[in-house]
Design a protein around this motif. Structure first.
Motif, PDB file in Angstrom:
ATOM      1  N   VAL A 126      -4.940 -16.044  -8.512  1.00  0.00           N
ATOM      2  CA  VAL A 126      -4.586 -14.667  -8.867  1.00  0.00           C
ATOM      3  C   VAL A 126      -5.290 -13.687  -7.931  1.00  0.00           C
ATOM      4  CG1 VAL A 126      -4.745 -12.894 -10.650  1.00  0.00           C
ATOM      5  CG2 VAL A 126      -4.100 -15.231 -11.274  1.00  0.00           C
ATOM      6  N   GLY A 127      -6.579 -13.898  -7.684  1.00  0.00           N
ATOM      7  CA  GLY A 127      -7.319 -13.022  -6.797  1.00  0.00           C
ATOM      8  C   GLY A 127      -6.772 -13.021  -5.386  1.00  0.00           C
ATOM      9  N   HIS A 128      -6.436 -14.197  -4.883  1.00  0.00           N
ATOM     10  CA  HIS A 128      -5.874 -14.283  -3.534  1.00  0.00           C
ATOM     11  C   HIS A 128      -4.524 -13.569  -3.454  1.00  0.00           C
ATOM     12  CE1 HIS A 128      -8.545 -16.842  -1.066  1.00  0.00           C
ATOM     13  NE2 HIS A 128      -8.946 -17.341  -2.236  1.00  0.00           N
ATOM     14  N   MET A 129      -3.733 -13.651  -4.504  1.00  0.00           N
ATOM     15  CA  MET A 129      -2.453 -12.952  -4.511  1.00  0.00           C
ATOM     16  C   MET A 129      -2.639 -11.444  -4.471  1.00  0.00           C
ATOM     17  SD  MET A 129      -0.188 -15.254  -7.167  1.00  0.00           S
ATOM     18  CE  MET A 129       1.284 -14.282  -6.882  1.00  0.00           C
ATOM     19  N   ILE A 130      -3.648 -10.947  -5.167  1.00  0.00           N
ATOM     20  CA  ILE A 130      -3.940  -9.515  -5.149  1.00  0.00           C
ATOM     21  C   ILE A 130      -4.309  -9.073  -3.727  1.00  0.00           C
ATOM     22  CG2 ILE A 130      -5.556  -7.742  -5.947  1.00  0.00           C
ATOM     23  CD1 ILE A 130      -5.744  -9.340  -8.596  1.00  0.00           C
ATOM     24  N   ILE A 131      -5.154  -9.863  -3.058  1.00  0.00           N
ATOM     25  CA  ILE A 131      -5.553  -9.527  -1.689  1.00  0.00           C
ATOM     26  C   ILE A 131      -4.346  -9.542  -0.756  1.00  0.00           C
ATOM     27  CG2 ILE A 131      -6.960 -10.239   0.284  1.00  0.00           C
ATOM     28  CD1 ILE A 131      -8.930 -11.490  -1.732  1.00  0.00           C
ATOM     29  N   ALA A 132      -3.511 -10.567  -0.883  1.00  0.00           N
ATOM     30  CA  ALA A 132      -2.334 -10.670  -0.013  1.00  0.00           C
ATOM     31  C   ALA A 132      -1.406  -9.478  -0.199  1.00  0.00           C
ATOM     32  CB  ALA A 132      -1.589 -11.972  -0.304  1.00  0.00           C
ATOM     33  N   GLU A 133      -1.232  -9.041  -1.438  1.00  0.00           N
ATOM     34  CA  GLU A 133      -0.353  -7.900  -1.672  1.00  0.00           C
ATOM     35  C   GLU A 133      -0.941  -6.622  -1.077  1.00  0.00           C
ATOM     36  OE1 GLU A 133       2.106  -5.642  -5.247  1.00  0.00           O
ATOM     37  OE2 GLU A 133       0.868  -7.387  -5.696  1.00  0.00           O
ATOM     38  N   LEU A 134      -2.256  -6.432  -1.190  1.00  0.00           N
ATOM     39  CA  LEU A 134      -2.894  -5.272  -0.571  1.00  0.00           C
ATOM     40  C   LEU A 134      -2.659  -5.261   0.936  1.00  0.00           C
ATOM     41  CD1 LEU A 134      -6.375  -5.254  -2.377  1.00  0.00           C
ATOM     42  CD2 LEU A 134      -4.591  -3.527  -2.621  1.00  0.00           C
ATOM     43  N   GLN A 135      -2.834  -6.404   1.558  1.00  0.00           N
ATOM     44  CA  GLN A 135      -2.657  -6.482   2.996  1.00  0.00           C
ATOM     45  C   GLN A 135      -1.200  -6.273   3.397  1.00  0.00           C
ATOM     46  OE1 GLN A 135      -4.430 -10.148   4.373  1.00  0.00           O
ATOM     47  NE2 GLN A 135      -6.479  -9.266   4.344  1.00  0.00           N
ATOM     48  N   PHE A 136      -0.294  -6.802   2.598  1.00  0.00           N
ATOM     49  CA  PHE A 136       1.116  -6.629   2.919  1.00  0.00           C
ATOM     50  C   PHE A 136       1.532  -5.164   2.850  1.00  0.00           C
ATOM     51  CE2 PHE A 136       5.580  -6.304   1.770  1.00  0.00           C
ATOM     52  CZ  PHE A 136       6.135  -6.908   2.882  1.00  0.00           C
ATOM     53  N   GLN A 137       1.018  -4.444   1.878  1.00  0.00           N
ATOM     54  CA  GLN A 137       1.330  -3.022   1.762  1.00  0.00           C
ATOM     55  C   GLN A 137       0.920  -2.281   3.035  1.00  0.00           C
ATOM     56  OE1 GLN A 137       3.037  -1.490  -0.529  1.00  0.00           O
ATOM     57  NE2 GLN A 137       3.228  -3.159  -1.988  1.00  0.00           N
ATOM     58  N   ILE A 138      -0.195  -2.675   3.632  1.00  0.00           N
ATOM     59  CA  ILE A 138      -0.634  -2.076   4.881  1.00  0.00           C
ATOM     60  C   ILE A 138       0.288  -2.497   6.024  1.00  0.00           C
ATOM     61  CG2 ILE A 138      -2.521  -1.969   6.562  1.00  0.00           C
ATOM     62  CD1 ILE A 138      -4.447  -2.398   4.171  1.00  0.00           C
ATOM     63  N   CYS A 139       0.672  -3.758   6.045  1.00  0.00           N
ATOM     64  CA  CYS A 139       1.571  -4.251   7.100  1.00  0.00           C
ATOM     65  C   CYS A 139       2.912  -3.526   7.094  1.00  0.00           C
ATOM     66  CB  CYS A 139       1.808  -5.743   6.936  1.00  0.00           C
ATOM     67  SG  CYS A 139       0.402  -6.791   7.368  1.00  0.00           S
ATOM     68  N   MET A 140       3.368  -3.122   5.922  1.00  0.00           N
ATOM     69  CA  MET A 140       4.685  -2.475   5.820  1.00  0.00           C
ATOM     70  C   MET A 140       4.787  -1.247   6.712  1.00  0.00           C
ATOM     71  SD  MET A 140       6.158  -2.564   1.947  1.00  0.00           S
ATOM     72  CE  MET A 140       4.917  -1.428   1.349  1.00  0.00           C
ATOM     73  N   SER A 141       3.704  -0.537   6.895  1.00  0.00           N
ATOM     74  CA  SER A 141       3.747   0.698   7.672  1.00  0.00           C
ATOM     75  C   SER A 141       3.631   0.449   9.167  1.00  0.00           C
ATOM     76  CB  SER A 141       2.612   1.633   7.232  1.00  0.00           C
ATOM     77  OG  SER A 141       1.339   1.038   7.524  1.00  0.00           O
ATOM     78  N   HIS A 142       3.437  -0.811   9.545  1.00  0.00           N
ATOM     79  CA  HIS A 142       3.169  -1.100  10.961  1.00  0.00           C
ATOM     80  C   HIS A 142       4.204  -2.008  11.593  1.00  0.00           C
ATOM     81  CE1 HIS A 142       0.354  -0.966  14.354  1.00  0.00           C
ATOM     82  NE2 HIS A 142       0.645  -2.239  14.555  1.00  0.00           N
ATOM     83  N   PHE A 143       4.708  -2.969  10.860  1.00  0.00           N
ATOM     84  CA  PHE A 143       5.634  -3.947  11.445  1.00  0.00           C
ATOM     85  C   PHE A 143       7.044  -3.765  10.884  1.00  0.00           C
ATOM     86  CE2 PHE A 143       1.468  -6.177  11.412  1.00  0.00           C
ATOM     87  CZ  PHE A 143       1.267  -6.206  12.781  1.00  0.00           C
TER      88      PHE A 143
END
Length: 311
Positions: free
Chosen positions: A294-311
């Motif tokens: 669960v914790g790893h999924m939370i981290i991955a989603e945070l990072q993906f939200q940042i990636c959305m604005s760049h890639f």
């Protein structure tokens, strides 16, 4: 116990499906491209405690793998994970600055994620706990040292065990001094890590996870540990202000997470109770400071939200 396990599996599956829908809806229009991604850091980067296959022969699928898997649905992802259990900020700096194996892997990457600094505090924290109960830890903890800790806890009983644990928060004690040293080291190393990565991959998108507090708020040492974590996160945030990288705010995501299952299972107070009762499965679970699935999924989603604005 079976109902709880089924509920956990169902919850994780539902979260993953929601996560996938989010990826699909936001990246469906993205142009195909080759995305070169490297994950740098410690055991959290490595994926520790996000089990596909549980111990004794574990297979992990952590936040970096989850992020790569999501991005790979829309891009040709060239992915490498060089997360190293036990590494601290000095170790990571030495690798990105001097290691002939790591440096070429970082070079010209489009995306770099970093999780580092936890071991600057965690190593002295774990060593301090063991030492308080008469067990000297030399390097990584092994089963013999864990067995010695359990035996020591059982010999002294709950009152003395609890008092010794609470005593670790002494502001003039050895743990406070070790935390201070770890923070000072991080302040020196972290800007050099970012500089070394920028030198190798000047056009990369860099995402740095800040540190979470693995303890529960009701833990006697929560505020003591939280203060030191805050100082490391302050260093990360101050350097991020110049736009050299983005911060994934894992600290607040974990602190205010209100799901059914905690993202981290560490609970030293419960571990003492499990040790005294001879429940070794509960003891092992309660001394794990890593994010669970669960914790790893939370981290991955945070990072993906940042990636959305760049890639």
């Amino acid at each position: 116990m079976k109902k709880r396990a089924k509920k956990l599996i169902a919850m994780v599956a539902a979260m993953f499906m929601l996560f996938t829908v989010l990826f699909t809806s936001t990246l469906a229009s993205a142009d195909p491209m080759t995305l070169h991604y490297i994950a740098l850091g410690d055991s959290v980067t490595y994926g520790m405690s996000a089990y596909i296959v549980p111990p004794p022969s574990p297979v992990y699928f952590g936040y970096a793998d989850m992020l790569e898997d999501a991005l790979d649905a829309f891009h040709d992802v060239n992915y490498v994970n060089v997360g190293t259990p036990g590494i601290d900020s000095t170790g990571l700096f030495m690798r990105v600055k001097y290691c002939p194996i790591t440096r070429p892997l970082v070079m010209d990457r489009d995306l770099v994620t970093i999780n580092i600094g936890g071991n600057n505090l965690l190593k002295p924290f774990i060593a301090g706990i063991f030492a308080e109960y008469g067990v000297i830890v030399d390097g990584e903890i092994d089963n013999t040292e864990i067995a010695s800790l359990v035996a020591s806890l059982q010999a002294m009983g709950p009152v003395e065990a609890q008092a010794r644990y609470e005593g670790l928060s002494d502001p003039d004690g050895p743990l406070a001094a070790a935390f201070k040293k770890g923070i000072q080291t991080f302040r020196k190393d972290f800007p050099r890590i970012i500089g070394a990565v920028r030198q190798l991959a000047p056009e990369s998108m860099i995402i740095v996870n800040n540190l979470y507090n693995p303890l529960k708020p009701e833990d006697p040492l929560y505020a003591f540990v939280d203060k030191s974590i805050g100082q490391i996160n302050k260093t990360i945030n101050s350097i991020a202000e110049d736009g050299r990288f983005a911060v994934a705010d894992v600290y607040n995501a974990f602190k205010y997470y209100d799901g059914d299952f905690d993202p981290v299972m560490l609970d030293p107070v419960a571990a003492v109770a499990y040790a005294l009762s001879g429940n070794m499965a509960g003891f092992a679970m309660s001394i794990d400071p890593h994010p669970n699935t669960v914790g790893h999924m939370i981290i991955a989603e945070l990072q993906f939200q940042i990636c959305m604005s760049h890639f």
